[in-house]
Design a protein around this motif. Sequence first.
Motif, mmCIF file in Angstrom:
data_model
loop_
_atom_site.group_PDB
_atom_site.id
_atom_site.type_symbol
_atom_site.label_atom_id
_atom_site.label_comp_id
_atom_site.label_asym_id
_atom_site.label_seq_id
_atom_site.Cartn_x
_atom_site.Cartn_y
_atom_site.Cartn_z
ATOM 1 N N VAL B 117 0.842 -1.211 0.000
ATOM 2 C CA VAL B 117 0.000 0.000 0.000
ATOM 3 C C VAL B 117 0.875 1.258 0.000
ATOM 4 N N LEU B 118 1.914 1.269 0.853
ATOM 5 C CA LEU B 118 2.769 2.465 0.939
ATOM 6 C C LEU B 118 3.534 2.703 -0.367
ATOM 7 N N VAL B 119 4.061 1.615 -0.964
ATOM 8 C CA VAL B 119 4.802 1.763 -2.237
ATOM 9 C C VAL B 119 3.855 2.265 -3.330
ATOM 10 N N LEU B 120 2.625 1.744 -3.331
ATOM 11 C CA LEU B 120 1.626 2.155 -4.323
ATOM 12 C C LEU B 120 1.302 3.642 -4.175
ATOM 13 N N ILE B 121 1.143 4.102 -2.927
ATOM 14 C CA ILE B 121 0.830 5.529 -2.697
ATOM 15 C C ILE B 121 1.996 6.397 -3.154
ATOM 16 N N LEU B 122 3.230 5.968 -2.812
ATOM 17 C CA LEU B 122 4.405 6.758 -3.195
ATOM 18 C C LEU B 122 4.510 6.893 -4.709
ATOM 19 N N SER B 123 4.342 5.757 -5.430
ATOM 20 C CA SER B 123 4.490 5.835 -6.891
ATOM 21 C C SER B 123 3.337 6.623 -7.510
ATOM 22 N N SER B 124 2.128 6.554 -6.896
ATOM 23 C CA SER B 124 1.010 7.355 -7.408
ATOM 24 C C SER B 124 1.302 8.843 -7.240
ATOM 25 N N VAL B 125 1.870 9.212 -6.078
ATOM 26 C CA VAL B 125 2.182 10.634 -5.844
ATOM 27 C C VAL B 125 3.209 11.113 -6.871
ATOM 28 N N LEU B 126 4.196 10.253 -7.188
ATOM 29 C CA LEU B 126 5.210 10.649 -8.184
ATOM 30 C C LEU B 126 4.547 10.914 -9.532
ATOM 31 N N THR B 127 3.702 9.977 -10.001
ATOM 32 C CA THR B 127 3.120 10.145 -11.338
ATOM 33 C C THR B 127 2.076 11.262 -11.372
ATOM 34 N N MET B 128 1.438 11.545 -10.211
ATOM 35 C CA MET B 128 0.421 12.600 -10.212
ATOM 36 C C MET B 128 1.031 13.992 -10.086
ATOM 37 N N THR B 129 2.298 14.057 -9.639
ATOM 38 C CA THR B 129 2.917 15.381 -9.489
ATOM 39 C C THR B 129 4.008 15.631 -10.541
ATOM 40 N N THR B 130 4.264 14.646 -11.416
ATOM 41 C CA THR B 130 5.329 14.815 -12.412
ATOM 42 C C THR B 130 4.761 14.515 -13.796
ATOM 43 N N SER B 131 4.938 15.450 -14.733
ATOM 44 C CA SER B 131 4.408 15.215 -16.081
ATOM 45 C C SER B 131 5.250 14.132 -16.770
ATOM 46 N N PRO B 132 4.641 13.366 -17.704
ATOM 47 C CA PRO B 132 5.399 12.311 -18.386
ATOM 48 C C PRO B 132 6.667 12.826 -19.072
ATOM 49 N N THR B 133 6.614 14.042 -19.632
ATOM 50 C CA THR B 133 7.797 14.605 -20.305
ATOM 51 C C THR B 133 8.913 14.824 -19.281
ATOM 52 N N GLU B 134 8.520 15.307 -18.098
ATOM 53 C CA GLU B 134 9.506 15.542 -17.040
ATOM 54 C C GLU B 134 10.126 14.217 -16.588
ATOM 55 N N VAL B 135 9.283 13.174 -16.537
ATOM 56 C CA VAL B 135 9.783 11.846 -16.143
ATOM 57 C C VAL B 135 10.810 11.368 -17.172
ATOM 58 N N THR B 136 10.500 11.555 -18.470
ATOM 59 C CA THR B 136 11.423 11.129 -19.538
ATOM 60 C C THR B 136 12.752 11.864 -19.432
ATOM 61 N N THR B 137 12.685 13.190 -19.249
ATOM 62 C CA THR B 137 13.911 13.986 -19.154
ATOM 63 C C THR B 137 14.732 13.535 -17.948
ATOM 64 N N ALA B 138 14.023 13.286 -16.840
ATOM 65 C CA ALA B 138 14.719 12.845 -15.627
ATOM 66 C C ALA B 138 15.360 11.471 -15.849
ATOM 67 N N LEU B 139 14.616 10.578 -16.521
ATOM 68 C CA LEU B 139 15.165 9.242 -16.789
ATOM 69 C C LEU B 139 16.415 9.337 -17.663
ATOM 70 N N GLU B 140 16.365 10.242 -18.658
ATOM 71 C CA GLU B 140 17.520 10.407 -19.549
ATOM 72 C C GLU B 140 18.759 10.798 -18.748
ATOM 73 N N SER B 141 18.573 11.722 -17.796
ATOM 74 C CA SER B 141 19.714 12.146 -16.966
ATOM 75 C C SER B 141 20.187 11.010 -16.074
ATOM 76 N N LEU B 142 19.216 10.273 -15.509
ATOM 77 C CA LEU B 142 19.600 9.228 -14.550
ATOM 78 C C LEU B 142 20.251 8.027 -15.221
ATOM 79 N N ILE B 143 19.885 7.746 -16.482
ATOM 80 C CA ILE B 143 20.486 6.566 -17.135
ATOM 81 C C ILE B 143 21.777 6.917 -17.880
ATOM 82 N N LYS B 144 22.206 8.169 -17.797
ATOM 83 C CA LYS B 144 23.434 8.594 -18.499
ATOM 84 C C LYS B 144 24.653 7.708 -18.178
ATOM 85 N N PRO B 145 24.831 7.271 -16.905
ATOM 86 C CA PRO B 145 25.991 6.408 -16.622
ATOM 87 C C PRO B 145 26.034 5.121 -17.445
ATOM 88 N N LEU B 146 24.862 4.687 -17.967
ATOM 89 C CA LEU B 146 24.821 3.456 -18.778
ATOM 90 C C LEU B 146 25.594 3.610 -20.089
#
Lengths: 178, 264
Positions: B117-146
């Motif tokens: 339940v807690l993990v579900l609430i946390l991930s819901s809060v992330l997706t409800m407060t972050t636009s998909p484009t912002e998530v993509t940009t953030a993912l691009e930065s975070l996966i840069k070490p790959l």
Amino acid sequence: MKKMSYVKLSIITAVSIALCVVLPMAFHSIPNAGSIILPMHIPVLLCGLICGPFFGLLAGLAGPLLSNLFTGMPPAAFLPQMMIELAVYGLICGLMMKMIRTKKVFVDLYISLIVSIIIGRVVAGIAKALIFAPGNFTMAVWTTSYFVTGWPGIVIQLVLIPAVVFALMKAKLIPERY
Amino acid sequence: MNKLLAGRYLVGNSLLHRLDGRVKIICLLILIALVIGSRSVSSYAISVSAVCMIVLLSKLPPAYVLGPVGRLWLFFITIFLMNALFFDTLNPLYSWWIFHPSVAGIKQGFSVVVHVVLVLILSSVLTMTTSPTEVTTALESLIKPLKLIGVPTEDVAMIISIAIQFIPTLLEETEAIKMAQIARGARFESKKLKERAFSVFPLVIPIFLSAFKRADELSLAMEARGYRNAKKRTKRKKEPLSSKDYIALCICVALCLVQFLLLR
């Protein structure tokens, strides 16, 4: 298949990832469609067959992730195991299509599909037994959840995916393999 | 079908909405570790208080945040009962047929349900407060070490952003195809499994053909304009992290440290 440009392979992968979000929503009105028809598996397997192992792997990882972000399905608790399963499908499908060349397209497609469906389920079962549900995941549960509940999905995949590949070849949207 | 999508990201100006996407994803991972590491009453209290505080700071309507939890109520009851009745067969409180309810089982069931339940609430809060484009940009930065192991991270980010842009278009097209097939007599709502399974074919093949046609047109247009791969593209300058981003990160790390000290 004959060579497609890197840009076209990338765009086909993007479309497959988008279909991982759209197809489960299209079947939303059908009860238990997620576990029976397995709509998210179809674009990933197709991407692996058409675009190769790297793009198949990417579609398998990104498809469920985006679907979770947009629709909340699969739930976050099941997301990692689903990502592993679909990534293996995409990867193995692509690898098999690269390795197998029998001069008959449908034979290549069926061998690749069957091998990837089996390996994907085996890897998903191992991941579940060792990481996600250690001690609670038995052989009987694995057989029931991956083969008994999902058998209509497996049949649909085996009939539908080659049909889609042939339809795409006929429409000249992807090149002929031989 | 678009209504399902509309429920995800909610435009707002709360503190959580204003945090950097990269920080939000890192904080989510730290908080998931905090929740999963909860074993004692005090550590559960920390995890639950942290999640409640995050929901309050997000200023999201509670019905939206708890929506995904409510939809899975049957799953939670099943998981709890399975653990409570079958977890510890050696020291049961009472035994009847194959059921052996035990204190250890009830504790285990409660722990699993609270974690999910807690993990579900946390991930819901992330997706409800972050636009998909912002998530993509953030993912691009975070996966840069790959990049160090040869993964083309720019291409991956480009593929994900094109996929996001394709979703609404494909949804509209799927809806149109579905209506057209219903007009031709397709029975998507049939109760018979065979009919239900066969109803997939007239829907899926046209969807794939139309999606691949769009992919073909887009790739031709991109190649005609000289696009080869994402490496050669220029990018807008990324904004550096602000003080509130660093504070959020520090709070999450501090909570994890407290949890670790409580476990020792």
